[in-house]
Design a protein around this motif. Structure first.
Motif, PDB file in Angstrom:
ATOM      1  N   VAL A   8       0.838  -1.201   0.000  1.00 31.20           N
ATOM      2  CA  VAL A   8       0.000   0.000   0.000  1.00 31.20           C
ATOM      3  C   VAL A   8       0.873   1.251   0.000  1.00 31.20           C
ATOM      4  CG1 VAL A   8      -1.639   1.361   1.358  1.00 31.20           C
ATOM      5  CG2 VAL A   8      -1.987  -1.104   1.080  1.00 31.20           C
ATOM      6  N   VAL A   9       1.869   1.270   0.866  1.00 24.27           N
ATOM      7  CA  VAL A   9       2.761   2.430   0.961  1.00 24.27           C
ATOM      8  C   VAL A   9       3.474   2.669  -0.365  1.00 24.27           C
ATOM      9  CG1 VAL A   9       4.847   3.320   2.064  1.00 24.27           C
ATOM     10  CG2 VAL A   9       3.068   2.234   3.452  1.00 24.27           C
ATOM     11  N   ARG A  10       3.958   1.606  -0.980  1.00 20.41           N
ATOM     12  CA  ARG A  10       4.686   1.733  -2.248  1.00 20.41           C
ATOM     13  C   ARG A  10       3.775   2.269  -3.355  1.00 20.41           C
ATOM     14  NH1 ARG A  10       6.633  -2.869  -2.082  1.00 20.41           N
ATOM     15  NH2 ARG A  10       5.062  -3.988  -3.296  1.00 20.41           N
ATOM     16  N   GLU A  11       2.528   1.794  -3.383  1.00 20.76           N
ATOM     17  CA  GLU A  11       1.608   2.243  -4.434  1.00 20.76           C
ATOM     18  C   GLU A  11       1.072   3.648  -4.179  1.00 20.76           C
ATOM     19  OE1 GLU A  11      -1.460  -0.553  -5.297  1.00 20.76           O
ATOM     20  OE2 GLU A  11      -0.068  -2.158  -5.829  1.00 20.76           O
ATOM     21  N   LEU A  12       0.895   4.004  -2.912  1.00 24.64           N
ATOM     22  CA  LEU A  12       0.412   5.348  -2.598  1.00 24.64           C
ATOM     23  C   LEU A  12       1.492   6.400  -2.820  1.00 24.64           C
ATOM     24  CD1 LEU A  12      -1.720   4.954   0.665  1.00 24.64           C
ATOM     25  CD2 LEU A  12      -2.537   5.671  -1.589  1.00 24.64           C
ATOM     26  N   ALA A  13       2.741   6.014  -2.657  1.00 23.16           N
ATOM     27  CA  ALA A  13       3.826   6.997  -2.738  1.00 23.16           C
ATOM     28  C   ALA A  13       5.036   6.420  -3.458  1.00 23.16           C
ATOM     29  CB  ALA A  13       4.204   7.462  -1.335  1.00 23.16           C
ATOM     30  N   PRO A  14       4.922   6.165  -4.762  1.00 30.06           N
ATOM     31  CA  PRO A  14       6.059   5.594  -5.493  1.00 30.06           C
ATOM     32  C   PRO A  14       7.286   6.505  -5.527  1.00 30.06           C
ATOM     33  CG  PRO A  14       4.300   6.232  -7.004  1.00 30.06           C
ATOM     34  CD  PRO A  14       3.739   6.331  -5.625  1.00 30.06           C
ATOM     35  N   THR A  15       7.082   7.811  -5.302  1.00 30.96           N
ATOM     36  CA  THR A  15       8.219   8.743  -5.285  1.00 30.96           C
ATOM     37  C   THR A  15       8.763   8.942  -3.874  1.00 30.96           C
ATOM     38  OG1 THR A  15       6.831  10.704  -4.938  1.00 30.96           O
ATOM     39  CG2 THR A  15       7.220  10.016  -7.222  1.00 30.96           C
ATOM     40  N   GLY A  16       8.102   8.313  -2.884  1.00 30.73           N
ATOM     41  CA  GLY A  16       8.514   8.500  -1.496  1.00 30.73           C
ATOM     42  C   GLY A  16       7.656   9.504  -0.753  1.00 30.73           C
ATOM     43  N   LYS A  17       6.869  10.291  -1.501  1.00 26.26           N
ATOM     44  CA  LYS A  17       5.932  11.250  -0.906  1.00 26.26           C
ATOM     45  C   LYS A  17       4.527  10.930  -1.379  1.00 26.26           C
ATOM     46  CE  LYS A  17       8.571  15.534  -0.251  1.00 26.26           C
ATOM     47  NZ  LYS A  17       8.676  16.945  -0.699  1.00 26.26           N
ATOM     48  N   LEU A  18       3.540  11.192  -0.526  1.00 25.59           N
ATOM     49  CA  LEU A  18       2.140  11.075  -0.924  1.00 25.59           C
ATOM     50  C   LEU A  18       1.734  12.394  -1.580  1.00 25.59           C
ATOM     51  CD1 LEU A  18      -0.613   9.602  -0.853  1.00 25.59           C
ATOM     52  CD2 LEU A  18      -0.993  10.661   1.380  1.00 25.59           C
ATOM     53  N   ARG A  19       1.547  12.374  -2.891  1.00 22.78           N
ATOM     54  CA  ARG A  19       1.201  13.594  -3.633  1.00 22.78           C
ATOM     55  C   ARG A  19      -0.321  13.630  -3.830  1.00 22.78           C
ATOM     56  NH1 ARG A  19       4.310  12.558  -8.900  1.00 22.78           N
ATOM     57  NH2 ARG A  19       3.359  10.541  -8.433  1.00 22.78           N
ATOM     58  N   ALA A  20      -0.965  14.562  -3.157  1.00 28.35           N
ATOM     59  CA  ALA A  20      -2.428  14.648  -3.181  1.00 28.35           C
ATOM     60  C   ALA A  20      -2.863  15.844  -4.022  1.00 28.35           C
ATOM     61  CB  ALA A  20      -2.975  14.778  -1.766  1.00 28.35           C
ATOM     62  N   ALA A  21      -3.619  15.571  -5.085  1.00 29.31           N
ATOM     63  CA  ALA A  21      -4.136  16.639  -5.941  1.00 29.31           C
ATOM     64  C   ALA A  21      -5.311  17.324  -5.246  1.00 29.31           C
ATOM     65  CB  ALA A  21      -4.580  16.067  -7.281  1.00 29.31           C
ATOM     66  N   ILE A  22      -5.251  18.641  -5.144  1.00 36.19           N
ATOM     67  CA  ILE A  22      -6.302  19.432  -4.501  1.00 36.19           C
ATOM     68  C   ILE A  22      -6.918  20.359  -5.540  1.00 36.19           C
ATOM     69  CG2 ILE A  22      -6.852  21.095  -2.685  1.00 36.19           C
ATOM     70  CD1 ILE A  22      -5.979  18.352  -1.611  1.00 36.19           C
ATOM     71  N   ASN A  23      -8.218  20.198  -5.780  1.00 36.05           N
ATOM     72  CA  ASN A  23      -8.937  21.011  -6.765  1.00 36.05           C
ATOM     73  C   ASN A  23      -9.499  22.262  -6.097  1.00 36.05           C
ATOM     74  OD1 ASN A  23     -10.623  22.097  -8.725  1.00 36.05           O
ATOM     75  ND2 ASN A  23     -12.229  20.578  -8.399  1.00 36.05           N
ATOM     76  N   LEU A  24      -8.839  23.387  -6.321  1.00 39.87           N
ATOM     77  CA  LEU A  24      -9.294  24.651  -5.739  1.00 39.87           C
ATOM     78  C   LEU A  24     -10.456  25.257  -6.521  1.00 39.87           C
ATOM     79  CD1 LEU A  24      -5.840  26.196  -4.817  1.00 39.87           C
ATOM     80  CD2 LEU A  24      -7.619  25.481  -3.211  1.00 39.87           C
ATOM     81  N   GLY A  25     -10.855  24.601  -7.606  1.00 37.16           N
ATOM     82  CA  GLY A  25     -11.970  25.101  -8.400  1.00 37.16           C
ATOM     83  C   GLY A  25     -13.331  24.760  -7.832  1.00 37.16           C
TER      84      GLY A  25
END
Length: 229
Positions: A8-25
């Motif tokens: 789960v950790v590897r798939e959620l953060a393949p770059t080492g960080k959890l990158r969460a897209a936030i839609n400000l629209g």
């Protein structure tokens, strides 16, 4: 340390960080600035990072369509988007964590009175390009024409369109401050907002589905929405 499985950790953060897209629209789900976003989606992203023990990177976008486009570049690991068939072909979605309404804005003296009236020849509807309601109306309208751009309400005003489509809360706020327009009674769709991760990440998707159910059942989502709306 997190007790979440390594897959789960590897798939959620393949770059080492959890990158969460936030839609400000969508102001129901996120507010603030790109530098300091806040709202229910930000709260959920932070709680997910806390539970998984991952460093969090919030990746802000001005519109949902931009979030989906950025998927091709691998710009994010989790996103908060409305469930739509076009998107579901490339994203594993959870169940909705909140349902919001899609409504129409029309001139105050418009002859269009009901949602059904809008789908007729000669009616032009301003929409935010690739938004959930753009995708939905593209599938369902039979006679009306969609006019797409960065801001559907701005198009409605500038081009003197017959209607604009959007999320209920910002449409209602706009109508309240502009006496020459009105929000039409009724909704044309329910917008099912969910979390998602790119297809191919089965372990991450399964974890997110459980996470969202826990966040709903515990009252976390309801509390976050109250704080920000």
């Amino acid at each position: 340390m997190s007790n979440v499985s390594p897959d789960v950790v590897r798939e959620l953060a393949p770059t080492g960080k959890l990158r969460a897209a936030i839609n400000l629209g969508n102001p129901v789900l996120a507010q603030g600035t790109p530098e300091a976003p806040r709202g229910v989606t930000v709260d959920l992203a932070r709680e997910l990072a806390r539970r998984t023990g991952l460093a969090l990177e919030l990746v802000p976008f001005p519109a949902a369509g931009k979030v989906f486009e950025a998927l091709q570049a691998g710009a994010w690991d989790v996103a908060f988007l409305a469930i739509e068939p076009v998107r579901a072909a490339e994203i594993f979605f959870t169940a909705p964590y909140v349902i919001i309404e899609g409504v129409y804005l029309v001139p105050k003296d418009s002859p269009l009175k009901t949602v059904a009236d809008v789908d007729r020849a000669g009616v032009r509807i301003g929409v935010n390009k690739n938004s959930a309601y753009d995708l939905f109306l593209t599938r369902t309208l039979k006679a009306a024409q969609l006019v797409r751009g960065e801001n559907g309400v701005a198009l409605f005003v500038e081009q003197k369109l017959e209607a604009a489509a959007g999320v209920k809360q910002p449409i209602a706020a706009y109508a309240q401050s502009h006496p020459d327009v009105r929000m039409m009674d009724g909704r044309f769709m329910e917008i099912r907002q969910a979390m998602g991760t790119p297809r191919g990440r089965e372990a991450a998707a399964a974890y997110l589905r459980k996470f969202v159910e826990e966040m709903k059942a515990s009252g976390f989502v309801a509390d976050a929405l109250k704080r920000s709306n």
